[in-house]
Design a protein around this motif. Sequence first.
Motif, PDB file in Angstrom:
ATOM      1  N   CYS A  54      25.694  -8.235  25.135  1.00  0.00           N
ATOM      2  CA  CYS A  54      25.383  -8.326  26.581  1.00  0.00           C
ATOM      3  C   CYS A  54      24.206  -7.427  26.937  1.00  0.00           C
ATOM      4  N   LEU A  55      24.226  -6.176  26.465  1.00  0.00           N
ATOM      5  CA  LEU A  55      23.192  -5.204  26.834  1.00  0.00           C
ATOM      6  C   LEU A  55      21.848  -5.535  26.200  1.00  0.00           C
ATOM      7  N   ALA A  56      21.891  -6.312  25.094  1.00  0.00           N
ATOM      8  CA  ALA A  56      20.631  -6.710  24.473  1.00  0.00           C
ATOM      9  C   ALA A  56      19.851  -7.623  25.402  1.00  0.00           C
ATOM     10  N   CYS A  57      20.616  -8.372  26.185  1.00  0.00           N
ATOM     11  CA  CYS A  57      19.978  -9.284  27.137  1.00  0.00           C
ATOM     12  C   CYS A  57      19.779  -8.594  28.483  1.00  0.00           C
ATOM     13  N   HIS A  58      20.801  -7.862  28.927  1.00  0.00           N
ATOM     14  CA  HIS A  58      20.742  -7.185  30.227  1.00  0.00           C
ATOM     15  C   HIS A  58      20.244  -5.756  30.024  1.00  0.00           C
ATOM     16  N   ASP A  59      18.950  -5.627  29.750  1.00  0.00           N
ATOM     17  CA  ASP A  59      18.381  -4.314  29.442  1.00  0.00           C
ATOM     18  C   ASP A  59      18.357  -3.388  30.652  1.00  0.00           C
ATOM     19  N   GLU A  60      18.414  -3.952  31.905  1.00  0.00           N
ATOM     20  CA  GLU A  60      18.426  -3.081  33.086  1.00  0.00           C
ATOM     21  C   GLU A  60      19.702  -2.257  33.121  1.00  0.00           C
ATOM     22  N   LEU A  65      22.703   2.958  31.697  1.00  0.00           N
ATOM     23  CA  LEU A  65      23.700   3.634  30.867  1.00  0.00           C
ATOM     24  C   LEU A  65      23.069   4.730  30.030  1.00  0.00           C
ATOM     25  N   ALA A  66      21.862   4.470  29.561  1.00  0.00           N
ATOM     26  CA  ALA A  66      21.167   5.461  28.738  1.00  0.00           C
ATOM     27  C   ALA A  66      20.851   6.718  29.542  1.00  0.00           C
ATOM     28  N   SER A  67      20.579   6.559  30.819  1.00  0.00           N
ATOM     29  CA  SER A  67      20.251   7.713  31.666  1.00  0.00           C
ATOM     30  C   SER A  67      21.438   8.194  32.478  1.00  0.00           C
ATOM     31  N   SER A  68      22.634   7.598  32.197  1.00  0.00           N
ATOM     32  CA  SER A  68      23.878   7.961  32.893  1.00  0.00           C
ATOM     33  C   SER A  68      23.725   7.838  34.404  1.00  0.00           C
ATOM     34  N   GLU A  69      23.157   6.733  34.830  1.00  0.00           N
ATOM     35  CA  GLU A  69      22.960   6.501  36.261  1.00  0.00           C
ATOM     36  C   GLU A  69      23.624   5.190  36.658  1.00  0.00           C
ATOM     37  N   GLY A  70      23.942   5.075  37.932  1.00  0.00           N
ATOM     38  CA  GLY A  70      24.448   3.834  38.456  1.00  0.00           C
ATOM     39  C   GLY A  70      25.934   3.640  38.254  1.00  0.00           C
ATOM     40  N   TYR A  71      26.412   2.567  38.811  1.00  0.00           N
ATOM     41  CA  TYR A  71      27.834   2.267  38.815  1.00  0.00           C
ATOM     42  C   TYR A  71      28.378   2.076  37.408  1.00  0.00           C
ATOM     43  N   ALA A 135      11.174  -7.647  37.090  1.00  0.00           N
ATOM     44  CA  ALA A 135      12.139  -8.459  36.350  1.00  0.00           C
ATOM     45  C   ALA A 135      13.370  -8.750  37.201  1.00  0.00           C
ATOM     46  N   LEU A 136      13.795  -7.771  37.970  1.00  0.00           N
ATOM     47  CA  LEU A 136      14.974  -7.960  38.808  1.00  0.00           C
ATOM     48  C   LEU A 136      14.673  -8.816  40.035  1.00  0.00           C
ATOM     49  N   LYS A 137      13.427  -8.812  40.457  1.00  0.00           N
ATOM     50  CA  LYS A 137      13.056  -9.625  41.613  1.00  0.00           C
ATOM     51  C   LYS A 137      13.264 -11.113  41.341  1.00  0.00           C
TER      52      LYS A 137
END
Length: 527
Positions: A54-60, A65-71, A135-137
């Motif tokens: 999943c994360l390979a595709c959803h790199d955002e 997760l790598a920066s320990s940010e977000g929900y 990319a998210l736009k």
Amino acid sequence: MKKLIYILLLLITPFAVFAQISPGDLSQAHEKLEGLSNCTQCHVLGEKVTNQKCLACHDEIQSLLASSEGYHASVEVKGKDCFACHSEHHGRSFQLIRLDQDSFNHDLTGYKLEGKHEAAKCADCHQMKNIKAPALKKKERTFLGLEQRCFSCHEDYHQKTLSADCASCHGFDSFKPTVKFDHQKTAFALKGKHEQVACEKCHERTAQNGKPFQHFSGLKFESCANCHKDVHENKFGPNCSSCHNENSFHQVAGMTNFNHQKTNFPLEGKHRQVSCRSCHQQSLTAPVAHAKCADCHRDYHRGQFTNETSKPDCSVCHDVTGFTTSSFTIEQHNQLKFKLEGAHLATPCFACHQKGIRWEFPQIGERCVDCHENIHRRKIAEEYMPQENCQLCHNVIEWRDVTFDHQKTGFTLTGKHTIINCRSCHFKEEGDIVEQHFSGLGKDCENCHQDPHREQFKVDGKTNCAKCHQSYAWKPSRFDHDQSRFQLEGQHAQTACVRCHPSLEDEEGTFTKYKLKADIKCADCHY
């Protein structure tokens, strides 16, 4: 060997086998991954769906997760399998993202909702226009991509003239007032009266780049004159604090040696003798109106020189040496409706303007009869003196110099009549009594002249003097004896008049007898 045969069968009969293996259609977001050839993009053969796939595709998500940010990095989500929340094969219309927006704890995202944010709806902030990542736009629906900076959602009202850290001044409950802002920490600490001044007094509201704008940065404050008008116009120098302070503009120090001559009202004449308190009654620094004399002095003339169009000051006629004399000149008077000419030039002011106790100026009249008695009233007909206009006959140079056109009366002045004084005909004096005669005055000679012939030539009650006389001389230049009852012939033409027309006397005096008997005979004269 059996496993290999099974895979080959799947490849040979993909559609029939796929219908038996796939648990259901993918959601609309993943529909491009339909088909046996795409299974391994999400699944590992013989194993469950892994987070790595999943994360390979959803790199955002991987980046957060790598920066320990977000929900997804919160204690509520971290460590869970992706498919625990986002399962697939439930049909095209299935929503992979299923949040209870009413009960969602936003604190888990790392951005706590406070103040007005707490009452906002998710859709108020989570809009594509607020997402910065390209990319998210492209995604049709996502809660990712928002930044925690105020300007990511809110427009910069200050247009980059202040710090980007809005929270250093503003709170979350309201944009105004700026509860965190402390003016005392700025380069211009507020003291005294400045603490009570509304922000807008110094920080002007205007428009900039076509938008409402309030100026906070770049304001000059090195000198009081940067904000305050120097009412002294630099007469006392630029250092206002040498006399004034922030507590009150009217608290002034050092008045002992104050030089009033540097003000807009230098003391001159009588003003030098006036005490300060006579003018500065409230305080020595309170503004005192001084543009006109009437600002301090009572109007002696009771508003006579005040009207809607003109409000002249006392200084037009008076000066600071005193009010007792007037500096109003004849030239100034001649700018008014009533010009001083002729005899009026020698007339003192009080003769016209002080007829009682007080002086009167406006509304005293402009016509002769407003000041002078009209001695001809009801004596001269209106047609010859309309509206009592004396100037139709008289002038201000010489009152007795009359320019009346006598022809208008029907009695043209000729001969001796042109040089005779008007009074000779129109005024009759008997002792102290003077009577005027204009209207109704007859045109016969007898009305003015005494009949020296004792009515000898009266016909039908009138004597026609013009039959013998004319106005150029009294001698009977028009008399022709041959037109009488007795023509002069022979020796009669040589005879002196007195031989036939003797002088006689009566109670009135001497007169010549001209009228003889009706029947003239020689024996009347010859014996």
